[in-house]
Design a protein around this motif. Structure first.
Motif, PDB file in Angstrom:
ATOM      1  N   GLU A   1       0.821  -1.219   0.000  1.00 41.77           N
ATOM      2  CA  GLU A   1       0.000   0.000   0.000  1.00 41.77           C
ATOM      3  C   GLU A   1       0.854   1.269   0.000  1.00 41.77           C
ATOM      4  O   GLU A   1       0.353   2.361  -0.250  1.00 41.77           O
ATOM      5  CB  GLU A   1      -0.892   0.026   1.250  1.00 41.77           C
ATOM      6  N   TYR A   2       2.146   1.120   0.358  1.00 40.73           N
ATOM      7  CA  TYR A   2       3.059   2.277   0.423  1.00 40.73           C
ATOM      8  C   TYR A   2       4.369   1.879  -0.239  1.00 40.73           C
ATOM      9  O   TYR A   2       4.936   0.843   0.109  1.00 40.73           O
ATOM     10  CB  TYR A   2       3.372   2.656   1.879  1.00 40.73           C
ATOM     11  N   ILE A   3       4.869   2.733  -1.132  1.00 50.02           N
ATOM     12  CA  ILE A   3       6.193   2.480  -1.715  1.00 50.02           C
ATOM     13  C   ILE A   3       7.135   3.615  -1.337  1.00 50.02           C
ATOM     14  O   ILE A   3       6.837   4.800  -1.549  1.00 50.02           O
ATOM     15  CB  ILE A   3       6.122   2.350  -3.252  1.00 50.02           C
ATOM     16  N   LEU A   4       8.284   3.221  -0.779  1.00 46.86           N
ATOM     17  CA  LEU A   4       9.373   4.168  -0.522  1.00 46.86           C
ATOM     18  C   LEU A   4      10.401   3.920  -1.605  1.00 46.86           C
ATOM     19  O   LEU A   4      10.892   2.786  -1.757  1.00 46.86           O
ATOM     20  CB  LEU A   4       9.992   3.906   0.854  1.00 46.86           C
ATOM     21  N   SER A   5      10.709   4.976  -2.371  1.00 44.28           N
ATOM     22  CA  SER A   5      11.683   4.822  -3.456  1.00 44.28           C
ATOM     23  C   SER A   5      12.965   5.559  -3.090  1.00 44.28           C
ATOM     24  O   SER A   5      12.925   6.639  -2.503  1.00 44.28           O
ATOM     25  CB  SER A   5      11.062   5.398  -4.745  1.00 44.28           C
ATOM     26  N   ALA A   6      14.108   4.954  -3.414  1.00 47.03           N
ATOM     27  CA  ALA A   6      15.395   5.637  -3.224  1.00 47.03           C
ATOM     28  C   ALA A   6      16.023   5.780  -4.596  1.00 47.03           C
ATOM     29  O   ALA A   6      16.076   4.804  -5.362  1.00 47.03           O
ATOM     30  CB  ALA A   6      16.302   4.827  -2.308  1.00 47.03           C
ATOM     31  N   SER A   7      16.475   6.993  -4.923  1.00 50.78           N
ATOM     32  CA  SER A   7      16.975   7.250  -6.269  1.00 50.78           C
ATOM     33  C   SER A   7      18.150   8.199  -6.285  1.00 50.78           C
ATOM     34  O   SER A   7      18.200   9.149  -5.492  1.00 50.78           O
ATOM     35  CB  SER A   7      15.865   7.900  -7.109  1.00 50.78           C
ATOM     36  N   ALA A   8      19.046   7.959  -7.224  1.00 50.31           N
ATOM     37  CA  ALA A   8      20.155   8.890  -7.469  1.00 50.31           C
ATOM     38  C   ALA A   8      19.656  10.000  -8.392  1.00 50.31           C
ATOM     39  O   ALA A   8      18.933   9.721  -9.349  1.00 50.31           O
ATOM     40  CB  ALA A   8      21.301   8.147  -8.146  1.00 50.31           C
ATOM     41  N   VAL A   9      20.038  11.225  -8.108  1.00 53.13           N
ATOM     42  CA  VAL A   9      19.632  12.353  -8.957  1.00 53.13           C
ATOM     43  C   VAL A   9      20.780  13.338  -9.132  1.00 53.13           C
ATOM     44  O   VAL A   9      21.680  13.422  -8.295  1.00 53.13           O
ATOM     45  CB  VAL A   9      18.426  13.133  -8.366  1.00 53.13           C
ATOM     46  N   GLY A  10      20.692  14.117 -10.223  1.00 54.30           N
ATOM     47  CA  GLY A  10      21.603  15.238 -10.418  1.00 54.30           C
ATOM     48  C   GLY A  10      20.937  16.487  -9.871  1.00 54.30           C
ATOM     49  O   GLY A  10      19.709  16.589  -9.852  1.00 54.30           O
TER      50      GLY A  10
ATOM     51  N   LEU B   1       3.145  10.562   3.052  1.00 52.77           N
ATOM     52  CA  LEU B   1       4.307   9.659   3.054  1.00 52.77           C
ATOM     53  C   LEU B   1       5.609  10.456   2.919  1.00 52.77           C
ATOM     54  O   LEU B   1       6.626  10.122   3.549  1.00 52.77           O
ATOM     55  CB  LEU B   1       4.164   8.651   1.902  1.00 52.77           C
ATOM     56  N   SER B   2       5.561  11.541   2.152  1.00 52.15           N
ATOM     57  CA  SER B   2       6.755  12.390   1.986  1.00 52.15           C
ATOM     58  C   SER B   2       7.094  13.076   3.311  1.00 52.15           C
ATOM     59  O   SER B   2       8.273  13.195   3.678  1.00 52.15           O
ATOM     60  CB  SER B   2       6.511  13.443   0.904  1.00 52.15           C
TER      61      SER B   2
ATOM     62  N   LEU C   1       8.272   4.337  11.405  1.00 52.35           N
ATOM     63  CA  LEU C   1       7.208   5.342  11.556  1.00 52.35           C
ATOM     64  C   LEU C   1       5.930   4.895  10.844  1.00 52.35           C
ATOM     65  O   LEU C   1       4.820   5.040  11.365  1.00 52.35           O
ATOM     66  CB  LEU C   1       7.653   6.679  10.952  1.00 52.35           C
ATOM     67  N   LEU C   2       6.126   4.339   9.662  1.00 47.11           N
ATOM     68  CA  LEU C   2       4.983   3.911   8.844  1.00 47.11           C
ATOM     69  C   LEU C   2       4.175   2.834   9.572  1.00 47.11           C
ATOM     70  O   LEU C   2       2.937   2.878   9.598  1.00 47.11           O
ATOM     71  CB  LEU C   2       5.542   3.392   7.515  1.00 47.11           C
ATOM     72  N   SER C   3       4.867   1.917  10.201  1.00 49.29           N
ATOM     73  CA  SER C   3       4.167   0.808  10.860  1.00 49.29           C
ATOM     74  C   SER C   3       3.466   1.273  12.143  1.00 49.29           C
ATOM     75  O   SER C   3       2.616   0.574  12.684  1.00 49.29           O
ATOM     76  CB  SER C   3       5.142  -0.325  11.174  1.00 49.29           C
ATOM     77  N   ASP C   4       3.822   2.467  12.641  1.00 49.64           N
ATOM     78  CA  ASP C   4       3.099   3.042  13.791  1.00 49.64           C
ATOM     79  C   ASP C   4       1.850   3.769  13.340  1.00 49.64           C
ATOM     80  O   ASP C   4       0.893   3.908  14.074  1.00 49.64           O
ATOM     81  CB  ASP C   4       3.974   4.126  14.458  1.00 49.64           C
ATOM     82  N   ARG C   5       1.900   4.319  12.109  1.00 52.34           N
ATOM     83  CA  ARG C   5       0.857   5.282  11.701  1.00 52.34           C
ATOM     84  C   ARG C   5      -0.050   4.843  10.568  1.00 52.34           C
ATOM     85  O   ARG C   5      -1.188   5.279  10.505  1.00 52.34           O
ATOM     86  CB  ARG C   5       1.523   6.578  11.236  1.00 52.34           C
ATOM     87  N   TRP C   6       0.462   4.096   9.624  1.00 47.02           N
ATOM     88  CA  TRP C   6      -0.286   3.748   8.416  1.00 47.02           C
ATOM     89  C   TRP C   6      -1.132   4.954   7.965  1.00 47.02           C
ATOM     90  O   TRP C   6      -2.360   4.932   8.042  1.00 47.02           O
ATOM     91  CB  TRP C   6      -1.190   2.530   8.659  1.00 47.02           C
ATOM     92  N   PRO C   7      -0.495   6.040   7.523  1.00 45.52           N
ATOM     93  CA  PRO C   7      -1.238   7.261   7.211  1.00 45.52           C
ATOM     94  C   PRO C   7      -2.251   7.082   6.078  1.00 45.52           C
ATOM     95  O   PRO C   7      -2.036   6.283   5.170  1.00 45.52           O
ATOM     96  CB  PRO C   7      -0.144   8.242   6.781  1.00 45.52           C
ATOM     97  N   GLU C   8      -3.324   7.868   6.170  1.00 44.67           N
ATOM     98  CA  GLU C   8      -4.304   7.871   5.072  1.00 44.67           C
ATOM     99  C   GLU C   8      -3.665   8.543   3.875  1.00 44.67           C
ATOM    100  O   GLU C   8      -2.858   9.456   4.038  1.00 44.67           O
ATOM    101  CB  GLU C   8      -5.523   8.690   5.477  1.00 44.67           C
ATOM    102  N   SER C   9      -4.040   8.094   2.683  1.00 35.49           N
ATOM    103  CA  SER C   9      -3.484   8.710   1.473  1.00 35.49           C
ATOM    104  C   SER C   9      -4.565   8.768   0.406  1.00 35.49           C
ATOM    105  O   SER C   9      -5.280   7.782   0.189  1.00 35.49           O
ATOM    106  CB  SER C   9      -2.311   7.869   0.963  1.00 35.49           C
ATOM    107  N   ALA C  10      -4.658   9.911  -0.259  1.00 35.46           N
ATOM    108  CA  ALA C  10      -5.622  10.035  -1.373  1.00 35.46           C
ATOM    109  C   ALA C  10      -5.296   9.000  -2.452  1.00 35.46           C
ATOM    110  O   ALA C  10      -6.178   8.546  -3.183  1.00 35.46           O
ATOM    111  CB  ALA C  10      -5.558  11.439  -1.956  1.00 35.46           C
ATOM    112  N   ALA C  11      -4.019   8.607  -2.530  1.00 34.68           N
ATOM    113  CA  ALA C  11      -3.616   7.618  -3.541  1.00 34.68           C
ATOM    114  C   ALA C  11      -4.400   6.312  -3.384  1.00 34.68           C
ATOM    115  O   ALA C  11      -4.659   5.616  -4.368  1.00 34.68           O
ATOM    116  CB  ALA C  11      -2.118   7.342  -3.435  1.00 34.68           C
ATOM    117  N   HIS C  12      -4.775   5.998  -2.150  1.00 34.95           N
ATOM    118  CA  HIS C  12      -5.466   4.729  -1.907  1.00 34.95           C
ATOM    119  C   HIS C  12      -6.873   4.701  -2.516  1.00 34.95           C
ATOM    120  O   HIS C  12      -7.523   3.652  -2.542  1.00 34.95           O
ATOM    121  CB  HIS C  12      -5.530   4.447  -0.394  1.00 34.95           C
ATOM    122  N   GLU C  13      -7.366   5.861  -2.944  1.00 30.05           N
ATOM    123  CA  GLU C  13      -8.696   5.928  -3.563  1.00 30.05           C
ATOM    124  C   GLU C  13      -8.599   6.489  -4.981  1.00 30.05           C
ATOM    125  O   GLU C  13      -9.582   7.011  -5.509  1.00 30.05           O
ATOM    126  CB  GLU C  13      -9.591   6.855  -2.729  1.00 30.05           C
TER     127      GLU C  13
END
Ligand SMILES: CSC[C@H]1O[C@H](OP(=O)(O)O)[C@H](O)[C@@H]1O
Ligand SMILES: Nc1ncnc2[nH]cnc12
Length: 291
Positions: free
Chosen positions: A81-90, A137-138, A249-261
């Motif tokens: 239900e939640y994706i954390l992405s890690a990315s290299a950027v310039g 999530l951000s 933190l996520l496992s304590d809160r499971w925040p609501e997200s508009a993405a889920h709808e």
């Protein structure tokens, strides 16, 4: 199949999570083909997560070749239900230096050679994408950076990520153009992933690791893979610390997200007019609304 609520997608330089325990490699098949690699399911401090190396564990897939649809659908199949992405950027701005962290909140899309939707083949859908990253999530990711207590690392909360096609890096004219547009960072992967995550009703946020000043900065050499890798090696450990505290933190809160709808008001074609094959292929995304 094992069910997990949190997915982690690691980009350049982040091919595994060292703190992951009780790991199991899960080969997931999807209606859109195979993901970039097996998903590594395990637990981080007791919280179940699924990790995926975006370019494959040996970095064999170009940004254009990454099977983004299969990756997101594989996560969905595991229950993510939640994706954390890690990315290299310039960096496109002087005040955002190599080794800084950025949590972007906007995109500019410069991709042109990859599928970026699950829709089509008789089913039209348009998701809302004004806020392409999940704000809750951000915000949680930003708190995780503070909690991880990484000395001397600067965090920039918010920023526009230009997603280019690659694989060659930008020309100086392009880099200056993106600067004139007010963008902060540049990469080759996140837009496609975020769009598909939204269509799959998965909340998505990115921890961007700055590796270079692209090619616009008069006092710095133009980006090379060597430069990217050297800087990634310096902060891959930090990235893992941040992701680890974010999972806590996520496992304590499971925040609501508009993405889920996200699909509630997105589907245009009446179900009875959608070809059976298309409904079947997207069953996992549609079943909540169409049974
Ligand atoms: C190795 S430099 C270019 C490469 O790095 C970034 O990958 P990711 O987003 O998966 O960390 C960038 O998007 C390019 O794919
Ligand atoms: N300068 C850059 N352009 C595109 N993708 C990148 N990934 C890391 N640095 C990059």
């Amino acid at each position: 199949m094992t069910q997990v609520r949190i997915g982690i997608i690691g980009g350049s330089g982040l091919y595994r999570m060292e703190a992951l325990k009780d790991v199991e490699e899960v080969r997931v098949e999807t209606a859109f083909g195979d993901p970039s690699d097996a998903l590594i399911v395990g637990n981080l401090d007791g919280v179940p997560v699924a990790f995926l190396a975006r370019h494959g564990r040996h970095h064999q897939l170009l940004p254009t070749e990454v099977p983004y649809r299969a990756n997101i659908l594989a996560m969905k199949q595991l229950g993510v239900e939640y994706i954390l992405s890690a990315s290299a950027v310039g960096s496109l701005q002087a005040e955002i230096a190599p080794l800084d962290l950025v949590i972007p909140d906007q995109f500019i899309d410069r991709t042109f050679a990859r599928p970026s939707t699950f829709f089509g083949n008789g089913l039209v859908g348009h998701v809302t994408f004004g806020d392409p990253f999940c704000p809750a999530l951000s915000q949680l990711l930003a708190e995780a950076v503070s909690l991880a207590e990484i000395p001397e690392i600067k965090l920039h909360q918010g920023g526009t990520y230009v997603c280019m096609e690659g694989p060659a890096f930008s020309t100086k004219a392009e880099s200056q153009l993106y600067r004139s547009w007010g963008a902060q960072i540049i990469g080759m992967t996140n837009l496609t992933e975020a769009k598909l995550a939204r269509e799959a009703e998965i909340a998505y946020a990115t921890l961007a690791l700055v590796t270079d000043y692209d090619c616009w900065h008069p006092d710095h050499d133009s980006v090379t893979v060597e430069m990217v890798i050297a800087n990634l090696h310096k902060n891959a450990t930090n990235a893992q610390k941040v992701v680890r505290s974010a999972v806590g933190l996520l496992s304590d809160r499971w925040p609501e997200s508009a993405a889920h709808e996200a699909l509630r008001y997105a589907l245009m074609t009446p179900p009875e007019h959608v070809p059976a094959e298309t409904r079947q292929r997207l069953a996992l995304l549609l079943q909540k609304y169409w049974g």
